[in-house]
Scaffold this active site. Structure first.
Site, mmCIF file in Angstrom:
data_model
loop_
_atom_site.group_PDB
_atom_site.id
_atom_site.type_symbol
_atom_site.label_atom_id
_atom_site.label_comp_id
_atom_site.label_asym_id
_atom_site.label_seq_id
_atom_site.Cartn_x
_atom_site.Cartn_y
_atom_site.Cartn_z
ATOM 1 N N TRP A 248 0.893 -1.282 -0.013
ATOM 2 C CA TRP A 248 0.000 0.099 -0.031
ATOM 3 C C TRP A 248 0.870 1.162 -0.175
ATOM 4 O O TRP A 248 0.433 2.423 -0.640
ATOM 5 C CB TRP A 248 -0.827 -0.051 1.179
ATOM 6 C CG TRP A 248 -1.806 1.102 1.160
ATOM 7 C CD1 TRP A 248 -2.354 1.558 2.490
ATOM 8 C CD2 TRP A 248 -2.615 1.833 0.401
ATOM 9 N NE1 TRP A 248 -3.308 2.538 2.228
ATOM 10 C CE2 TRP A 248 -3.535 2.849 0.958
ATOM 11 C CE3 TRP A 248 -2.608 1.757 -1.294
ATOM 12 C CZ2 TRP A 248 -4.107 3.633 0.236
ATOM 13 C CZ3 TRP A 248 -3.160 2.734 -1.679
ATOM 14 C CH2 TRP A 248 -4.085 3.517 -1.419
ATOM 15 N N ARG A 268 13.274 0.132 4.345
ATOM 16 C CA ARG A 268 13.911 -0.737 5.407
ATOM 17 C C ARG A 268 15.133 -1.505 4.794
ATOM 18 O O ARG A 268 16.133 -1.393 5.547
ATOM 19 C CB ARG A 268 13.214 -1.528 6.181
ATOM 20 C CG ARG A 268 12.010 -1.259 6.995
ATOM 21 C CD ARG A 268 11.331 -1.985 7.929
ATOM 22 N NE ARG A 268 10.572 -2.908 7.160
ATOM 23 C CZ ARG A 268 10.796 -4.325 6.982
ATOM 24 N NH1 ARG A 268 12.230 -4.677 7.639
ATOM 25 N NH2 ARG A 268 10.085 -5.356 6.504
ATOM 26 N N ARG A 269 14.985 -2.141 3.722
ATOM 27 C CA ARG A 269 16.073 -2.899 3.122
ATOM 28 C C ARG A 269 16.711 -2.058 1.995
ATOM 29 O O ARG A 269 15.932 -1.555 1.071
ATOM 30 C CB ARG A 269 15.615 -4.090 2.637
ATOM 31 C CG ARG A 269 15.354 -5.026 3.899
ATOM 32 C CD ARG A 269 14.961 -6.515 4.144
ATOM 33 N NE ARG A 269 13.655 -6.649 2.858
ATOM 34 C CZ ARG A 269 13.985 -6.983 1.756
ATOM 35 N NH1 ARG A 269 14.942 -7.197 1.310
ATOM 36 N NH2 ARG A 269 12.844 -7.305 0.840
ATOM 37 N N GLY A 372 -10.049 4.179 2.103
ATOM 38 C CA GLY A 372 -11.329 3.838 1.290
ATOM 39 C C GLY A 372 -10.950 2.441 0.571
ATOM 40 O O GLY A 372 -10.109 1.710 0.999
ATOM 41 N N LYS A 427 -13.465 -3.067 9.427
ATOM 42 C CA LYS A 427 -14.030 -3.807 7.899
ATOM 43 C C LYS A 427 -12.931 -4.976 8.026
ATOM 44 O O LYS A 427 -13.354 -6.030 7.468
ATOM 45 C CB LYS A 427 -13.978 -3.016 6.661
ATOM 46 C CG LYS A 427 -12.429 -2.184 6.434
ATOM 47 C CD LYS A 427 -11.507 -2.996 5.709
ATOM 48 C CE LYS A 427 -10.318 -2.199 5.387
ATOM 49 N NZ LYS A 427 -9.371 -2.889 4.655
ATOM 50 N N SER A 490 -7.689 -9.007 -1.376
ATOM 51 C CA SER A 490 -7.874 -8.655 0.224
ATOM 52 C C SER A 490 -7.101 -9.525 1.130
ATOM 53 O O SER A 490 -7.390 -10.988 0.958
ATOM 54 C CB SER A 490 -9.185 -8.618 0.687
ATOM 55 O OG SER A 490 -9.421 -8.468 2.044
ATOM 56 N N ASN A 492 -7.231 -9.865 4.499
ATOM 57 C CA ASN A 492 -7.909 -10.026 5.482
ATOM 58 C C ASN A 492 -8.825 -11.360 4.921
ATOM 59 O O ASN A 492 -9.184 -12.131 5.927
ATOM 60 C CB ASN A 492 -8.780 -8.987 6.015
ATOM 61 C CG ASN A 492 -7.742 -8.049 6.798
ATOM 62 O OD1 ASN A 492 -7.480 -8.337 8.080
ATOM 63 N ND2 ASN A 492 -7.270 -6.992 6.315
ATOM 64 N N GLU A 517 -4.069 -6.494 9.274
ATOM 65 C CA GLU A 517 -4.504 -6.006 10.409
ATOM 66 C C GLU A 517 -5.635 -6.415 11.197
ATOM 67 O O GLU A 517 -5.669 -6.397 12.287
ATOM 68 C CB GLU A 517 -4.799 -4.513 9.976
ATOM 69 C CG GLU A 517 -3.491 -3.795 9.507
ATOM 70 C CD GLU A 517 -2.668 -3.219 10.470
ATOM 71 O OE1 GLU A 517 -2.746 -3.529 11.612
ATOM 72 O OE2 GLU A 517 -1.780 -2.618 10.114
#
Length: 568
Positions: A248, A268-269, A372, A427, A490, A492, A517
């Site tokens: 994202w 980070r890398r 969104g 969500k 998705s 999740n 998450e």
């Protein structure tokens, strides 16, 4: 140009093999001998011709620059090789152009108040550009002194053609020693070519008006051969630092770069940063997608944040506090922090914006939220999407709205930060439940029930915590819920499907490989609901399942066997 006119033409002439095809100038001139129209602009030894199969295009050019210089209709067969502006109407060719430019390394600029994406072939010198907002495409061939304008409708093509047709003679005159008088006139050795005071496209053409120019006396702000122009002050582009280079975060960085911002990603890398800088690709998340050439990366947080107008945060909600403690000393005094996180901190029950304020000391009116239905893979492909920018300060929300608005990404504004953040967090838990139902083969009816009742419990919690009742029905609520619960992209929903197929939480975590998450936030959201006296049965069942307190078959029974009650 009509689609039929493109059949049987030779392969693209550009040596680099560009996918965007424009017919050679000679081919267009041959067609114009019988079906086309042409108008020529002449002034002080400089000239340019406009040709098109649409008379409305050439008529508009005659009205537009006929007020400045001499504009006459000419026989198409008399048109010379260049300078030449070719204008055609062809939605199919425009679509090819837009696809080719957006998929190639490109830069972003602003032309006539519209975004322009530009790419250049180093071998041929051909410059290609597309304006998604205006549905216009351009191809400039310096060697042939020609510019092709192509679009979907006559009016935008006509106006887009007239502008460069006016500027070409001005450029020739400047090259020959003339100086700029103002936006549409030039002066040289006491002679100026000056337009009448009326708008050019609204009157009949009139001949050019050479006049004597007295020089700088009494008019100190105008340019002339005896005086150098003052330096022009141009606003610098918005600078955005995106932390970090996950899926994202990379998609958000692309949106900002395509919108014209100066974007640097913190990775980070070093191998991820090197991949973005040298190959314009994120090797970890999108190895097959080209990023804008203007987008850069670094592993140094201080370098990324230097001079940043926006710090865009896209890190797991449970690591936000520790990361911010390291980054906070480098955040500028005027930097606006934008949260992309959709989770609740487990130990404190705080939303991401609250954690940001607590750790950095930045006031709430400089903290915004972007939320969104934004599946990163679709955004990377340039597919249409929208989101809500929420901030207590409406001006801050509007400014970031402009900074991230592109042809494929449409942001709306809101001041309801609570509603937007809770919609994005809850969500994820509902998507876990929908994924479990899909993995168990419970059918579409079950998914619809979970989505609908999930929205109801999201709304109850959000309103109780101070959100506006309408927010959960918007993009950050229902919109995000539908996308996350419906799409195989998705995380999740996919995690839930693994659980529904019999995997343990540990096995599903290993199979998903990315941050989910909803798994981390379910218990924290349930705690918030209990503190505020809100009933959230789906969240309660999911938290119990993830904690190992109930088995999979017990979860479905727990929801279906609840006492009947009115729908509200």
């Amino acid at each position: 140009m009509a689609a039929g006119l493109r059949e049987g033409l030779p392969a693209p002439c550009c040596p680099c093999g560009c996918a965007w095809y424009f017919r050679p100038t000679a081919s267009i001139r041959e067609e114009l001998r019988t079906t086309g129209h042409a108008v020529r602009l002449e002034t002080a030894g400089a000239e340019v011709s406009v040709v098109s199969v649409e008379r409305a295009v050439t008529d508009w050019s005659a009205r537009y620059f006929g007020q400045w210089w001499k504009a006459v209709e000419v026989e198409p067969q008399s048109v010379c090789a260049g300078p030449l502006v070719l204008a055609e109407i062809d939605p199919g060719a425009y679509g090819e152009a837009a696809l080719a430019v957006t998929q190639a390394p490109h830069t972003s600029a602003v032309c006539a108040k519209a975004q322009l994406l530009v790419t250049r072939c180093e071998e041929s010198g051909v410059v290609r550009a597309v304006s998604p907002d205006q549905a216009l495409a351009y191809r400039s061939e310096p060697a042939g002194a020609s510019l092709t304008v192509i679009g979907c409708d006559v009016e935008p093509v006509a106006t887009a053609t007239a502008r460069p047709a006016r500027e070409m003679p001005r450029g020739m005159l400047l090259r020959d020693g003339w100086a700029v008088l103002h936006a549409s006139a030039v002066v040289h050795e006491g002679r100026a070519i000056l337009p009448p005071p009326r708008h050019p496209a609204m009157s009949r053409p009139c001949p050019a008006r050479p006049i004597r120019w007295p020089g700088p006396v009494g008019i100190p702000t105008m340019a002339c051969p005896q005086r150098k122009d003052p330096p022009v002050s141009r606003p610098r582009p918005v600078r955005a630092a995106v932390f970090s280079a996950g899926s994202w975060g990379t998609a958000a960085a692309k949106i900002l770069a395509d919108a014209g911002s100066d974007v640097i990603v913190h990775a980070r890398r070093s191998e991820v940063a090197d991949g973005i800088n040298t190959r314009h690709r994120n090797p970890d998340y999108f190895p097959d997608v080209d990023l804008p050439a203007s987008l850069t990366a670094t592993t140094d947080p201080a370098a990324a944040l230097e001079g940043a107008d926006y710090l865009v945060l896209s890190v797991p909600a449970q690591t936000l506090r520790a990361n911010l403690a390291v980054w906070a000393p480098h955040i500028g005094p005027d930097t606006v922090i934008v949260s992309l996180m959709k989770g609740i901190e487990t130990d404190t029950g705080l939303r991401a914006s609250q954690v940001v304020a607590q750790v950095t000391g930045v006031p709430a009116d400089r903290i915004a939220v972007l939320s969104g239905p934004n599946l990163a893979r679709e955004i990377m492909a340039g597919r249409p999407a929208a989101a809500t920018v929420a901030c207590p300060d409406e001006d801050v929300a509007r400014r970031f709205q402009q900074a991230c608005r592109t042809s494929y990404f449409r942001p709306y504004t809101s001041t309801d930060v609570i509603g937007c953040e809770l919609g994005g967090a809850v969500k994820n838990v509902i998507a876990l439940a929908v994924g479990i139902a899909a993995g168990m083969g419970l059918g579409d009816n079950a998914a619809a029930v979970l989505i609908t009742r999930g929205l109801a419990e999201t709304t109850r919690l959000a309103v109780r915590m101070g959100a506006r009742p309408a927010t959960p029905a918007g993009l950050s609520g229902m919109g995000d819920l539908v996308a996350t619960c419906s799409s195989p992209l998705s995380r999740n929903r996919t995690f839930g499907a693994h659980l529904g197929q019999g995997m343990t939480v540990a096995e599903a975590t290993a199979a998903t490989r990315q941050t989910t998450e909803g798994v981390k936030s379910a218990t924290a959201i349930l705690d918030l609901a209990r503190v505020h006296g809100v009933e959230m049965p789906i969240t309660e069942v999911m938290a119990a399942l993830l904690q190992g307190k109930i088995a999979l078959d017990e979860a479905a029974a727990a929801l279906m066997q609840r006492p009947p009650r009115p729908e509200r």
